[in-house]
Design a protein around this motif. Structure first.
Motif, PDB file in Angstrom:
ATOM      1  N   ASP A 205      48.224   3.263   6.548  1.00  0.00           N
ATOM      2  CA  ASP A 205      49.095   2.178   6.101  1.00  0.00           C
ATOM      3  C   ASP A 205      50.446   2.736   5.672  1.00  0.00           C
ATOM      4  OD1 ASP A 205      47.789   3.447   4.036  1.00  0.00           O
ATOM      5  OD2 ASP A 205      46.802   1.644   3.282  1.00  0.00           O
TER       6      ASP A 205
ATOM      7  N   GLU B 183      49.773  -3.243   3.680  1.00  0.00           N
ATOM      8  CA  GLU B 183      48.379  -3.251   3.191  1.00  0.00           C
ATOM      9  C   GLU B 183      48.280  -3.887   1.809  1.00  0.00           C
ATOM     10  OE1 GLU B 183      44.878  -2.527   1.202  1.00  0.00           O
ATOM     11  OE2 GLU B 183      46.660  -1.449   0.555  1.00  0.00           O
TER      12      GLU B 183
ATOM     13  N   GLU C 168      40.777  -3.245   0.143  1.00  0.00           N
ATOM     14  CA  GLU C 168      41.485  -2.534   1.210  1.00  0.00           C
ATOM     15  C   GLU C 168      41.336  -3.392   2.462  1.00  0.00           C
ATOM     16  OE1 GLU C 168      43.177  -0.528   3.586  1.00  0.00           O
ATOM     17  OE2 GLU C 168      43.364   0.626   1.747  1.00  0.00           O
TER      18      GLU C 168
ATOM     19  N   HIS D 276      41.601   7.039   2.519  1.00  0.00           N
ATOM     20  CA  HIS D 276      42.522   6.844   1.404  1.00  0.00           C
ATOM     21  C   HIS D 276      42.527   8.123   0.592  1.00  0.00           C
ATOM     22  CE1 HIS D 276      45.063   4.879  -1.411  1.00  0.00           C
ATOM     23  NE2 HIS D 276      44.933   3.713  -0.813  1.00  0.00           N
TER      24      HIS D 276
END
Ligand code: NI
Length: 398
Positions: free
Chosen positions: A85, A144, A340, A171
């Motif tokens: 992202d 995002e 997410e 992440h």
């Protein structure tokens, strides 16, 4: 939101040839960190991504405005999508290092600058040693943070032509020290709902409440009653969160206001909790209002579903991470109540979303979304190595 100052045009910071070096990854990350952009406004970041993909000999394509995709490899096997992202947050950075944000009120406080650098490093590595079977599809997703860029990428056709067969995402994670990888089987990040409620009573003089319907008192009862959903309505072995994050009403000490507004979020993992909470939420808000002669307007929105990791993909990622970094650095970590929008891809195809440790080993660790968010840049090499090896191995095995 103050308008961002004009930023210098992006330039090549990672060369086509040579190994993926820490210094290149750091310079790309710091460049993006200095020029953060909010969701769907990632014009410069998007340009920087395209510039580098071209440098690596790949063909970038714009999707959903500021999103970028690129496909490479051979059409003799499946297609694996690697996703990151691009967007920053509306936070004023309080770090004082040289590469701090140059845009007042905008900051990469979640690590998406590192995510972008990691995927560019992965692209460079894969472009130097193309998989002999199957294709890689890169997905540099915009927006995002609460704007559902994943849906925009899907509507823009990211899952088609060639059809995506599996997806990997990651992440960087402050709760894990740098060097550690966290893999969860099953639900990894929570489903996110958002609500806004307006409670209308009848305004009047604070000294004559009998002539009013006081929405402040109604709101207080509602906030308290909502706490019973998780404790009394949910299966005790299941889990969920109901948080009223903002409440506004009134203008002076001697006035009963005509209405109060509140907003907040609900987090769940299971489908059952995802149905029970909104149902009870509406019953409680409407019921308390009815009992107290007030009226409620409810806007309850499902932002995105839970990120659920496929068991096979999770065990595959565990194997890759163990081989690269050693078993002691690969942890079964706790699922996160954070949300997410990567969930949208994993609803369509099997996938795994991993947590890559970025917590500094020295000094105070500032969490995600903090104005002094301070991930350890060592995560850049770990992330790029993990994603390139995972892509190579998955394509070879499938
Ligand atoms: Ni994030």
């Amino acid at each position: 939101m103050p308008k961002a100052p004009s930023s210098p045009k992006p330039k090549i910071l990672m060369k086509k040839n040579g190994p993926v070096s820490r210094s290149e990854l750091v310079s790309i990350r710091r460049d993006i960190h200095q020029h953060p952009e909010l969701g769907f406004e990632e014009n410069r970041t998007s340009e920087l991504v395209k510039l580098h993909l071209k440098e690596f000999g790949l063909k970038p394509k714009s999707v959903a405005g500021t999103g970028v995709s690129s496909v490479f490899g051979k059409n003799n096997g499946p297609t694996l999508m690697l996703r990151c992202d691009l967007d920053a947050l509306p936070i004023h950075e309080e770090n004082t290092f040289g590469h701090k944000s140059k845009h007042d009120g905008v900051m990469h406080a979640c690590g998406h600058d590192l995510h972008t650098a990691i995927l560019l490093g992965t692209a460079k590595s894969l472009s130097q040693d193309m998989p002999s079977k199957g294709r890689v599809k890169l997905n540099f997703q915009p927006a995002e943070e609460g704007l559902n860029g994943a849906d925009a990428m899907i509507k823009g056709g990211i899952m088609d032509a060639p059809k995506v067969d599996a997806v990997l995402g990651y992440h960087i994670w402050q709760q894990l020290p740098v060097g550690k990888i966290g893999v969860v089987t099953g639900p990894a990040m929570a489903a996110v709902d958002r609500f806004e409620v307006k409670i209308s009573g009848k305004g009047g003089h604070a000294a004559m409440p009998n002539r009013s319907v006081d929405p402040v008192v109604v709101a207080a009862q509602i906030v308290t009653a909502l706490q019973t959903i998780v404790s009394r309505n949910l299966n005790p072995l299941d889990t969920g969160v109901v948080t009223v994050g903002a409440i506004h009403g009134g203008s002076a000490f001697n006035i009963i206001p005509p209405f109060v507004t509140m907003e907040g979020t609900v987090r769940t993992f299971s489908k059952e909790a995802g149905k029970t909470i909104p149902k009870r939420f509406k019953e409680i808000v409407n019921g308390v209002c009815k009992a107290m002669n007030a009226k409620a307007e409810i806007n309850y929105i499902r932002e995105h579903s839970a990120v659920v990791n496929d068991a096979k993909m999770a065990s595959f990622m565990r194997d890759v991470a163990r081989d690269l970094f050693g078993a002691r650095n690969v942890l079964e970590c706790e699922p996160s109540m954070g949300g997410e929008d990567h969930s949208a891809y994993q609803e369509l195809v099997p996938g795994c979303y991993v947590f890559v440790g970025a917590g500094p080993t020295k000094g105070e660790v500032f969490p995600h979304h903090h104005p002094r968010f301070n991930p350890d840049e060592g995560v850049l090499e770990v992330g790029a190595e993990l994603m390139s090896e995972a892509a190579r191995r998955w394509l070879a095995q499938n």
